[in-house]
Write a protein that holds these residues in place. Structure first.
Motif, mmCIF file in Angstrom:
data_model
loop_
_atom_site.group_PDB
_atom_site.id
_atom_site.type_symbol
_atom_site.label_atom_id
_atom_site.label_comp_id
_atom_site.label_asym_id
_atom_site.label_seq_id
_atom_site.Cartn_x
_atom_site.Cartn_y
_atom_site.Cartn_z
ATOM 1 N N VAL A 158 -14.681 -2.607 -23.821
ATOM 2 C CA VAL A 158 -13.592 -2.012 -23.049
ATOM 3 C C VAL A 158 -12.568 -3.104 -22.738
ATOM 4 N N ARG A 159 -11.298 -2.821 -22.983
ATOM 5 C CA ARG A 159 -10.242 -3.808 -22.781
ATOM 6 C C ARG A 159 -10.259 -4.328 -21.345
ATOM 7 N N ARG A 160 -10.092 -5.635 -21.200
ATOM 8 C CA ARG A 160 -10.106 -6.256 -19.879
ATOM 9 C C ARG A 160 -8.708 -6.227 -19.275
ATOM 10 N N ILE A 161 -8.583 -5.604 -18.119
ATOM 11 C CA ILE A 161 -7.306 -5.554 -17.413
ATOM 12 C C ILE A 161 -7.470 -6.214 -16.053
ATOM 13 N N PRO A 162 -6.379 -6.750 -15.487
ATOM 14 C CA PRO A 162 -6.468 -7.403 -14.172
ATOM 15 C C PRO A 162 -6.898 -6.410 -13.100
ATOM 16 N N HIS A 163 -7.626 -6.914 -12.111
ATOM 17 C CA HIS A 163 -8.187 -6.069 -11.051
ATOM 18 C C HIS A 163 -8.108 -6.856 -9.750
ATOM 19 N N ALA A 164 -7.478 -6.281 -8.725
ATOM 20 C CA ALA A 164 -7.279 -7.005 -7.463
ATOM 21 C C ALA A 164 -7.385 -6.056 -6.286
ATOM 22 N N ALA A 165 -7.559 -6.627 -5.103
ATOM 23 C CA ALA A 165 -7.671 -5.849 -3.871
ATOM 24 C C ALA A 165 -6.388 -5.948 -3.063
ATOM 25 N N VAL A 166 -5.990 -4.805 -2.487
ATOM 26 C CA VAL A 166 -4.826 -4.751 -1.604
ATOM 27 C C VAL A 166 -5.286 -4.180 -0.259
ATOM 28 N N PRO A 167 -4.497 -4.369 0.788
ATOM 29 C CA PRO A 167 -4.893 -3.841 2.107
ATOM 30 C C PRO A 167 -4.985 -2.321 2.101
ATOM 31 N N THR A 168 -5.801 -1.796 2.984
ATOM 32 C CA THR A 168 -5.940 -0.338 3.102
ATOM 33 C C THR A 168 -4.614 0.310 3.460
ATOM 34 N N GLU A 169 -3.810 -0.359 4.302
ATOM 35 C CA GLU A 169 -2.546 0.223 4.731
ATOM 36 C C GLU A 169 -1.605 0.485 3.555
ATOM 37 N N ASP A 170 -1.554 -0.440 2.599
ATOM 38 C CA ASP A 170 -0.649 -0.279 1.471
ATOM 39 C C ASP A 170 -1.143 0.791 0.508
ATOM 40 N N ALA A 171 -2.457 0.833 0.282
ATOM 41 C CA ALA A 171 -2.999 1.881 -0.572
ATOM 42 C C ALA A 171 -2.733 3.260 0.031
ATOM 43 N N GLU A 172 -2.885 3.383 1.341
ATOM 44 C CA GLU A 172 -2.622 4.655 2.016
ATOM 45 C C GLU A 172 -1.140 5.028 1.935
ATOM 46 N N ARG A 173 -0.270 4.057 2.092
ATOM 47 C CA ARG A 173 1.168 4.331 2.028
ATOM 48 C C ARG A 173 1.574 4.783 0.631
ATOM 49 N N TRP A 174 1.037 4.101 -0.394
ATOM 50 C CA TRP A 174 1.334 4.517 -1.764
ATOM 51 C C TRP A 174 0.844 5.940 -2.013
ATOM 52 N N SER A 175 -0.315 6.258 -1.431
ATOM 53 C CA SER A 175 -0.853 7.604 -1.587
ATOM 54 C C SER A 175 0.073 8.636 -0.945
ATOM 55 N N ARG A 176 0.575 8.327 0.235
ATOM 56 C CA ARG A 176 1.482 9.269 0.911
ATOM 57 C C ARG A 176 2.774 9.451 0.116
ATOM 58 N N TRP A 177 3.323 8.350 -0.412
ATOM 59 C CA TRP A 177 4.528 8.468 -1.239
ATOM 60 C C TRP A 177 4.257 9.343 -2.455
ATOM 61 N N GLN A 178 3.125 9.113 -3.079
ATOM 62 C CA GLN A 178 2.780 9.903 -4.269
ATOM 63 C C GLN A 178 2.693 11.393 -3.927
ATOM 64 N N GLN A 179 2.091 11.709 -2.784
ATOM 65 C CA GLN A 179 1.984 13.099 -2.363
ATOM 66 C C GLN A 179 3.358 13.731 -2.134
ATOM 67 N N ARG A 180 4.334 12.914 -1.777
ATOM 68 C CA ARG A 180 5.686 13.410 -1.543
ATOM 69 C C ARG A 180 6.537 13.390 -2.801
ATOM 70 N N GLY A 181 5.948 12.977 -3.913
ATOM 71 C CA GLY A 181 6.700 12.944 -5.170
ATOM 72 C C GLY A 181 7.566 11.720 -5.330
ATOM 73 N N VAL A 182 7.315 10.664 -4.549
ATOM 74 C CA VAL A 182 8.088 9.425 -4.632
ATOM 75 C C VAL A 182 7.375 8.447 -5.557
ATOM 76 N N ASP A 183 8.059 7.970 -6.596
ATOM 77 C CA ASP A 183 7.466 7.008 -7.528
ATOM 78 C C ASP A 183 7.367 5.634 -6.883
ATOM 79 N N VAL A 184 6.240 4.973 -7.088
ATOM 80 C CA VAL A 184 6.023 3.618 -6.595
ATOM 81 C C VAL A 184 5.842 2.702 -7.805
ATOM 82 N N THR A 185 6.622 1.649 -7.842
ATOM 83 C CA THR A 185 6.526 0.671 -8.933
ATOM 84 C C THR A 185 6.193 -0.688 -8.351
ATOM 85 N N VAL A 186 5.245 -1.382 -8.975
ATOM 86 C CA VAL A 186 4.884 -2.728 -8.525
ATOM 87 C C VAL A 186 4.852 -3.666 -9.712
ATOM 88 N N ARG A 187 4.997 -4.942 -9.418
ATOM 89 C CA ARG A 187 4.845 -5.990 -10.437
ATOM 90 C C ARG A 187 3.738 -6.910 -9.941
#
Length: 237
Positions: free
Chosen positions: A208-237
Motif C-alpha cells: 500500500v502506497r505510503r502517504i504522510p500521516h500526522a495529528a492535529v488538535p481536536t478543535e481544528d478537526a471539529e471545525r473542518w467537519s463543521r465547514w464540510q457540513q456547511r458545504g465550505v471547502d477546506v484546503t490545507v498545505r
C-alpha cells in the motif's frame, strides 16, 4: 524505574488475571502480589518515574537520550542489589522528526498545530496541497472513496475511549491511501484538548502506497467537519 515499572505491570496483570479467569502457566500470583505491595507502599516508584521523564525527556529509539536513560536504569538496578545487570546490543529502527507545518489556505489562512506520527514518511520537498475530506470512521471513508481520491483525509471520530479510536491513528494512513488520498491527518486521540496535538505510533502496510500521516488538535478537526457540513471547502498545505 524498571523495578517500579515491574510493580505496575504486576498490578495490571494481577487485575487482568482475576477478571479473565485462570492464570497462565507462567504466572505466579504470590510474586505478583509482593511486587504490587512493594511498588505501592511508598513514593519511590513515582519519583523514579519523575526522574526518568524529567531528566531524559523524549526517548525515541536510537537516540542518545534513550541510551543515557537505559544506563541510568541499569545503575538503579545495581543500587537495588540486583546481580548480573547488563545491557545487550540490539538493532532498533530510528525515526527522525523533521520540520513540520500545516497551513490552512481556505476558507481562511491559518497555521495549524501539527505533530507527525511516529514512523510517518515525509511529504515531497514542496509539500502537499489539497482539499480535505473529513470522515468519522473507516466505513464512511469506504463509502466516500470516490471523493477521497486526491484529497487529504482527516479522521475525526467521536472520542469514546482510547482503545476505540487509536486505530485511526495507527492505520489511518493505510486506509486513506487505499482510496487514493494524498495524505492523512487524525484528530489527537484525547477527549480534551487546548489545541495541543498529540503524537503516537502509526504503521504502513506492504503493498500500500505510503502517504504522510500526522495529528492535529481536536478543535481544528471539529471545525473542518463543521465547514464540510456547511458545504465550505477546506484546503490545507
Amino acid at each position: 524505574m524498571a523495578v517500579a515499572a515491574l510493580g505496575v505491570i504486576a498490578l495490571g496483570l494481577s487485575l487482568a488475571t482475576a477478571a479473565e479467569g485462570p492464570a497462565p502457566g507462567w504466572w505466579n500470583q504470590e510474586i505478583a502480589t509482593r511486587l504490587e505491595q512493594r511498588a505501592t507502599a511508598g513514593t519511590n516508584a513515582y519519583w523514579r518515574l519523575v526522574r526518568w521523564c524529567d531528566d531524559f525527556g523524549p526517548r525515541f529509539s536510537g537516540t542518545e537520550a534513550l541510551e543515557r536513560s537505559l544506563d541510568w536504569v541499569m545503575e538503579e538496578l545495581r543500587r537495588d542489589g540486583f546481580e548480573g545487570v547488563r545491557g545487550e546490543e540490539v538493532q532498533v529502527p530510528r525515526w527522525v522528526r523533521g520540520m513540520e507545518r500545516v497551513e490552512q489556505l481556505a476558507p481562511a489562512r491559518e497555521i495549524i498545530p501539527v505533530l507527525g506520527l511516529g514512523g510517518t514518511t515525509s511529504t515531497p520537498a514542496g509539500g502537499i496541497e489539497a482539499r480535505v475530506l473529513v470522515v468519522t470512521n473507516f466505513a464512511e471513508l469506504t463509502a466516500r472513496a470516490a471523493e477521497a481520491r486526491g484529497r487529504i483525509v482527516v479522521f475525526n471520530p467521536a472520542f469514546t475511549s482510547y482503545g476505540d479510536i487509536v486505530r485511526f491513528r495507527f492505520q489511518g494512513a493505510v486506509e486513506a491511501a487505499k482510496v487514493g488520498a494524498v495524505a492523512s491527518l487524525v484528530r489527537s486521540v484525547t477527549p480534551f484538548s487546548l489545541r495541543t496535538p498529540h503524537t503516537g505510533g502509526m504503521a504502513y502496510q506492504e503493498g500500500v502506497r505510503r502517504i504522510p500521516h500526522a495529528a492535529v488538535p481536536t478543535e481544528d478537526a471539529e471545525r473542518w467537519s463543521r465547514w464540510q457540513q456547511r458545504g465550505v471547502d477546506v484546503t490545507v498545505r
